[in-house]
Motif scaffolding. Structure first.
Motif, mmCIF file in Angstrom:
data_model
loop_
_atom_site.group_PDB
_atom_site.id
_atom_site.type_symbol
_atom_site.label_atom_id
_atom_site.label_comp_id
_atom_site.label_asym_id
_atom_site.label_seq_id
_atom_site.Cartn_x
_atom_site.Cartn_y
_atom_site.Cartn_z
ATOM 1 N N SER A 274 0.855 -1.185 0.000
ATOM 2 C CA SER A 274 0.000 0.000 0.000
ATOM 3 C C SER A 274 0.889 1.232 0.000
ATOM 4 O O SER A 274 1.732 1.408 0.885
ATOM 5 N N ASN A 279 -6.103 11.009 0.027
ATOM 6 C CA ASN A 279 -7.207 10.177 -0.436
ATOM 7 C C ASN A 279 -6.855 9.300 -1.631
ATOM 8 O O ASN A 279 -7.729 8.609 -2.163
ATOM 9 N N GLU A 304 -3.524 -2.518 -7.427
ATOM 10 C CA GLU A 304 -4.892 -2.309 -6.996
ATOM 11 C C GLU A 304 -5.104 -0.833 -6.697
ATOM 12 O O GLU A 304 -4.219 -0.158 -6.180
ATOM 13 N N ALA A 305 -6.291 -0.315 -7.024
ATOM 14 C CA ALA A 305 -6.630 1.085 -6.761
ATOM 15 C C ALA A 305 -8.103 1.164 -6.398
ATOM 16 O O ALA A 305 -8.973 1.019 -7.268
ATOM 17 N N GLY A 306 -8.378 1.366 -5.121
ATOM 18 C CA GLY A 306 -9.764 1.364 -4.679
ATOM 19 C C GLY A 306 -10.397 -0.004 -4.915
ATOM 20 O O GLY A 306 -9.878 -1.033 -4.512
ATOM 21 N N ASP A 307 -11.546 -0.002 -5.619
ATOM 22 C CA ASP A 307 -12.213 -1.260 -5.943
ATOM 23 C C ASP A 307 -11.771 -1.816 -7.289
ATOM 24 O O ASP A 307 -12.271 -2.859 -7.727
#
Length: 313
Positions: A274, A279, A304-307
């Motif tokens: 991560s 935000n 990965e980025a958000g959903d």
């Protein structure tokens, strides 16, 4: 009674101009004297020469002259000259060395073992070009042999040994901050230098290097592997960029470096769980980089980025 000797011809120096003085003090000059030669090319007598508190001044080295002091030991006169002595250097009188071995007139060879005990690397700063800084401790153990004539030293010298480094620091070319906490052991010969798990810190990151450098006396060829990790915000510091303090997360790095210093190439894989700021957060991801012909390129990128997920090739 102690004897003071200004110059001894068997010290294997061809020119007295390179030596200002040699002082040898001994309670006994030799024992078991014999004027009979023991074999062709051997010493004219048998026995041992003991000395203490010796000094050898103005010993020339490339770029600097040093002196040897506090010399003690002995030379045995048999079919071959056997020597064993220790002392300090003018670079740092706290650092001691020991050298022992033989000189064979019949075989026209000098051989021995040199040992340096926990020398302060900052004493050798004069041999390092500016602005690079060298610090730390190092111990050396080296076997060597030199066949005559010494003028053809590259063809006639053989050596091998180990160099142990402890808590050293060095700023390599192209780096804006030093490598620190360098520790590990290097094995070397006149043809190559190799090491396993040479550890070091760079900023808040830590790395381990394994590999070797071949033909380092002529055109060095590198073959290295790197494993480590560092905070994401520190990456721009490598090329002198701005410290991105607001970025969070750590990056793991594995890579390989090959080639000569003029034509170096490499590849690396970076991964993270991560990273990001405020935000904008990237989840688990990976990037593959390639460096060739002085160009750093991004081969693949996925994260990965958000959903969702982002990627690039």
């Amino acid at each position: 009674e102690k004897v003071v000797i200004k110059f001894l011809p068997f010290f294997l120096f061809r020119s007295e101009k390179k030596i200002r003085s040699i002082f040898l003090k001994s309670p006994r000059l030799w024992t078991l004297p014999s004027l009979a030669r023991r074999g062709r090319g051997g010493p004219p007598f048998q026995g041992d020469l003991f000395f203490e508190e010796g000094e050898l001044t103005q010993l020339p080295l490339p770029g600097k002259r040093i002196s040897l002091a506090d010399l003690s030991g002995h030379i045995s006169f048999k079919k071959e000259y056997l020597y064993n002595f220790s002392g300090t250097t003018s670079l740092d009188t706290r650092d001691r060395f020991r050298i022992q071995g033989l000189y064979s007139p019949a075989r026209q060879i000098v051989a021995g073992h040199l040992r340096l005990y926990a020398h302060d690397l900052s004493s050798y700063q004069a041999f390092i070009p500016e602005p690079y800084i060298l610090k730390g401790k190092a111990s050396l153990g080296m076997n060597f042999s030199l066949a005559f004539p010494p003028s053809q030293w590259r063809e006639n010298i053989k050596y091998s040994g180990t160099l142990s480094i402890e808590d050293a620091a060095f700023t390599p070319p192209g780096f804006t901050s030093p490598l620190q906490g360098i520790r590990g052991t290097l094995e070397f010969t006149q043809k190559s230098i190799q090491w396993q798990d040479l550890r070091m810190n760079w900023g808040e990151g830590s790395f381990s290097l394994s590999g070797q450098v071949n033909d380092y006396l002529n055109v060095p060829y590198l073959n290295l592997s790197v494993v480590g990790g560092l905070p994401f915000y520190q990456i721009p510091l490598f090329w002198g960029g701005r410290n991105l303090e607001r970025l969070s997360g750590d990056v793991s790095v594995t890579g390989e470096i090959t080639g000569t210093l003029k034509e170096i190439s490499g590849q690396a894989t970076t991964s993270w769980s991560s990273v990001g700021r405020d935000n904008f957060i990237l989840g688990k991801g990976q990037a593959k980089l390639k460096y060739r012909d002085r160009v750093l390129s991004l081969e693949t990128f996925s994260s990965e980025a958000g959903d969702g997920k982002v990627w690039a090739t």
